[in-house]
Design an enzyme around this catalytic site. Structure first.
Site, PDB file in Angstrom:
ATOM      1  N   GLN A 187       0.780  -1.352   0.194  1.00  0.00           N
ATOM      2  CA  GLN A 187       0.005  -0.081  -0.098  1.00  0.00           C
ATOM      3  C   GLN A 187       1.060   1.116  -0.026  1.00  0.00           C
ATOM      4  OE1 GLN A 187      -2.401  -0.140   3.627  1.00  0.00           O
ATOM      5  NE2 GLN A 187      -3.367   1.811   3.111  1.00  0.00           N
ATOM      6  N   SER A 204       0.459   6.857   2.560  1.00  0.00           N
ATOM      7  CA  SER A 204       1.040   7.883   3.539  1.00  0.00           C
ATOM      8  C   SER A 204       2.248   8.567   2.830  1.00  0.00           C
ATOM      9  CB  SER A 204       1.448   7.338   4.742  1.00  0.00           C
ATOM     10  OG  SER A 204       0.312   6.866   5.457  1.00  0.00           O
ATOM     11  N   SER A 207       3.340  -0.773   4.029  1.00  0.00           N
ATOM     12  CA  SER A 207       3.177  -1.810   4.761  1.00  0.00           C
ATOM     13  C   SER A 207       3.600  -2.946   3.558  1.00  0.00           C
ATOM     14  CB  SER A 207       2.109  -2.340   5.080  1.00  0.00           C
ATOM     15  OG  SER A 207       1.543  -1.496   6.226  1.00  0.00           O
ATOM     16  N   GLU A 248     -11.093  -1.034   4.839  1.00  0.00           N
ATOM     17  CA  GLU A 248     -10.003  -1.443   5.590  1.00  0.00           C
ATOM     18  C   GLU A 248     -10.351  -1.259   7.026  1.00  0.00           C
ATOM     19  OE1 GLU A 248      -5.513   0.354   6.117  1.00  0.00           O
ATOM     20  OE2 GLU A 248      -6.888   1.398   5.056  1.00  0.00           O
ATOM     21  N   ASN A 273      -6.811   6.525  15.648  1.00  0.00           N
ATOM     22  CA  ASN A 273      -8.159   6.185  16.022  1.00  0.00           C
ATOM     23  C   ASN A 273      -8.680   7.544  16.710  1.00  0.00           C
ATOM     24  OD1 ASN A 273      -7.812   3.443  15.888  1.00  0.00           O
ATOM     25  ND2 ASN A 273      -8.104   3.171  18.033  1.00  0.00           N
ATOM     26  N   GLU A 274      -7.679   8.715  16.515  1.00  0.00           N
ATOM     27  CA  GLU A 274      -8.412   9.989  16.734  1.00  0.00           C
ATOM     28  C   GLU A 274      -8.883  10.575  15.753  1.00  0.00           C
ATOM     29  OE1 GLU A 274      -4.957   9.045  17.443  1.00  0.00           O
ATOM     30  OE2 GLU A 274      -5.310   8.938  19.640  1.00  0.00           O
TER      31      GLU A 274
END
Lengths: 413, 328
Positions: free
Chosen positions: A125, A128, A160, A260, A394-395
């Site tokens: 992937q 980022s 990844s 995802e 998670n934010e």
């Protein structure tokens, strides 16, 4: 309201269990974050694919079994209960393949999916960038138009599987920017149109072995090269490897991120097997007086069951024709934190043995009676620590939950 | 596999919600706590008329049950509306007497179950490992007690104690009274009743948590500080997001437990709903600020209810132990 499966579904689960019992390697494969382990896991993908178990939910023409969501979930439960190896093709199968089913062409599906199913091509992937993490839309890597395709430039980060993978998929900023459908109009003072960050992105696939690509593996917390930086210097990508309309990349990518975060990335089977393993180990060697630790073991069992039942509820909603939207953010926050807590509890139970990385007590040799090969709690712990960061931190998920599910007003991040 | 409420169950929830809203239940609950039980008894009869207390009673004793999933649906609504009174206890008593009947001891079932189902009789009780106090025994029509000697109809109750929950009173059943059953069948029936009590408490806690979240979301959307709704601040958003995550993952445990009635599933539901509702209460109080800390503000009814349900029929430690060790 029921939790019963049809005879056909149960038979499918039994068929999966029998196949796995006959094929899962008795000894664990080396970590897939090493070169030797990556090759061994690629070989395992080939073995799965030979009997159509690598992507059971795909149509038969691409190497699957045309299994629906319920069967896929049953397969996953059997897969993890059997202690089968991690899936080195996970990125491709759970992220790229759904995108191709929704937005790709028939030609792309026929070319990409069968080789993905067999592990012949393993996908990384490439989203980022050094300056684009949670704020993914601020990405700067470019796709410049050239004859018959695009030239990629820039840098991708935290990719990844990229250390050993064959190809990658990702988002690039189209250059020069062309105002197309959905673009903003001219600026107020008559200046040229300035693109919104979400506009003008291209979703494409490229080879990690192409000219102009440099891959620099990056060690994760325990030193294993689980991800890599990708440097791109005029890397040619033919038009046939662009997914969907150039410029619509953001919309296409968002349909993938839902996958995802949602139930196709982390099936309950994984957490059920892990919690079961932990509970058995606790019963075998836990101190009954240590009720604080016992309570955490209980929470691991409760969380896994909650996630399983939540998933059956989601599958029932999908079967009834409903869609899952921002609910996938609930999922992501829950499983990622549950996974860390479960592994932390296991390491606390293992005590001094829990820090050994060279095949010591960190690996659970089935002492609690677990089925299948040994489970490496420490490797699982390090893996779990990334879960609250990748697939949208998670934010970010909590912002989505608050704004889209609770209806709270947008504010400054 | 269809793990979703069916149309009938959704309609049942909607009709209870509408009835409890129209009945001004919060005022009824406050009156109950102040010793005026008449409005509460009227709501009780309407709940009975809707079938709520017949759900745990088998059809041969004029009930509709056993229907644990519908019981869970009903108790979520009771929690959301902060209904007062020994509702969980009446359901647990019905489960206790039903199981005794199934084990061959039919006399008490014939004597009490039809009136429990119809709403004519309310019950409260104590169960092994469930603590010494019965809920609202001064209002309940019958007080049952299970102890080493067996099951008995208590002759009354000791001094009535006040609870943190202003609508709740507690008292220990008096010793003696009429023996109803003894022996292993009582032990087995008490375990069964404990599972039903835990399920109903779990569903009620879920409803309490959902009500707290609803009220708090409404509050932070309209409360302005520093020139913006406080719900636009990330610290506030994330706290409420965590409340929703906990509630939405507790919910399937409640209905999963209702479908299987497996001891481990019931225990998991009790633990997860207690934590989720209590977490909702803490967030609700914090985000309401000082107004939430007052007895006169309705939020107090749910804030205190979330706290007491956590310990009802055994606290989180007891139930976590039951998740990982064999419990029947």
């Amino acid at each position: 309201m029921d939790l019963d499966f049809t005879a056909e579904e149960r038979a499918f689960g039994q068929r999966a269990r029998a196949w796995l019992a006959a094929h899962v390697p008795a000894a664990p494969l080396p970590s897939l974050e090493t070169e030797a382990g990556f090759a061994a896991h690629r070989e395992w993908e080939r073995e799965l694919a030979a009997d159509r178990w690598s992507a059971v939910s795909w149509p038969e023409e691409y190497g699957g079994q045309g299994a629906g969501l319920v069967k896929w979930l049953l397969f996953e439960e059997e897969y993890h209960a059997a202690g089968a190896p991690g899936r080195v093709s996970q990125n491709g199968i759970s992220l790229l393949a759904p995108t191709l089913f929704d937005h790709g062409t028939a030609e792309q599906r026929a070319r990409v999916l069968p080789a993905m199913a067999t592990g012949e091509v393993i996908w990384a992937q490439a989203w980022s960038e050094p300056e684009a993490g949670s704020d993914l839309a601020s990405l700067r890597s470019t796709a410049r138009r050239t004859a018959g395709g695009w030239l990629l430039g820039g840098q991708k980060a935290w990719s990844s599987r990229a250390a050993f993978a064959d190809r990658a998929f990702g988002l690039f900023r189209r250059e020069p920017y062309e105002a197309g459908a959905g673009a903003s109009g001219p600026g107020r003072d008559g200046a040229p149109a300035s693109p919104e960050p979400h506009q003008g992105l291209v979703y494409l696939m490229f080879s990690l072995r192409a000219d102009g690509v440099t891959v620099r593996p990056v060690g994760r917390l325990d030193g294993r090269p689980a991800f890599a930086e990708i440097f791109l210097d005029d890397v040619f990508v033919p038009d046939e490897d662009v997914i969907g309309e150039p410029g619509q990349g953001w919309r296409i990518a968002m349909s993938t991120t839902g996958n995802e975060r949602g139930l196709t990335l982390r099936s309950p089977g994984r957490f059920l097997a892990t919690a079961d393993r932990l509970a058995r180990r606790w019963r075998a060697q836990g101190d009954p007086q240590d009720t604080a630790l016992r309570d955490r073991v209980a929470d691991a069992v409760i969380g896994a069951r909650a996630y399983e039942l939540f998933t059956w509820a989601s599958a029932s909603r999908l079967a009834a024709g409903e869609t899952l939207g921002a609910e996938s953010s609930l999922n992501k926050v829950f499983w990622s934190e549950h996974d860390i807590a479960t592994h932390e509890t296991a390491l606390d139970l293992l005590g001094a043995e829990g820090e050994l990385t060279d095949g010591g007590g960190g690996a659970d040799g089935g002492g609690g009676g677990a089925a299948g090969p040994a489970y490496d709690w420490l490797d699982g712990y390090v893996f779990s620590l990334a879960g609250t960061i990748y697939a949208g931190t998670n934010e970010i998920q909590r912002d989505i939950i608050a704004e889209r599910l609770l209806g709270l007003p947008k504010g400054r991040r | 596999m269809r793990f979703a409420l069916d149309a009938g169950q959704r309609e049942f929830a909607r009709s209870l919600d509408a009835m409890l809203t129209a009945a001004d239940t919060l005022a009824v609950t406050r009156a109950w706590g102040a010793g005026d039980h008449a409005p509460g008894r009227a709501v009780w009869q309407r709940l009975a008329d809707a079938g709520v207390f017949a759900l745990a009673v088998p059809q041969e004793y004029e009930g509709l049950g056993p229907l644990p999933a519908e019981t869970a649906v009903a108790f979520v609504e009771l929690g959301r509306h902060a209904v007062a009174g020994p509702a969980v206890e009446t359901v647990a008593a019905a489960a206790l007497l039903s199981r005794l009947a199934a084990l061959g001891e039919t006399a008490s079932a014939e004597r009490f179950l039809p009136a429990l189902a119809s709403g004519g009789t309310s019950a409260t009780l104590t169960l092994p490992d469930g603590g010494p106090y019965a809920v609202d025994p001064h209002v309940a029509d019958i007080v049952l007690a299970v102890d080493e000697a067996g099951l008995r109809l208590a002759p009354g109750h000791a001094r009535v104690r006040r609870s943190l929950d202003p609508a709740r009173r507690l008292a220990a059943p008096l010793p003696g009274g009429e023996p109803l059953a003894k022996g292993p069948s009582v032990t087995e029936a008490a375990r069964h009743a404990t599972r039903w009590a835990a399920l109903a408490t779990a569903a009620q806690s879920l409803g309490v948590g959902l009500a707290l979240l609803d009220r708090t979301v409404a509050h932070v959307r309209q409360r302005t500080q520093f020139g913006a709704p406080i719900g636009s601040f990330q610290a506030v958003k994330h706290r409420l997001a965590d409340v929703l995550v906990a509630l939405e993952f507790a919910r399937p445990l409640v209905f999963g437990a209702a479908l299987t009635m497996a001891p481990g599933d019931v225990a998991a539901a009790k633990v997860a709903t207690s934590d989720a509702a209590y977490g909702a209460a803490r967030a609700a109080l914090q985000l309401h600020g000082a107004i939430g800390y007052t007895a006169e503000f309705d939020l107090a009814l749910w804030l205190t209810r979330a706290r007491v349900l956590r310990s009802a029929y055994g606290g989180p430690g007891l139930w976590r132990g039951r998740v990982v060790t064999a419990w029947e």
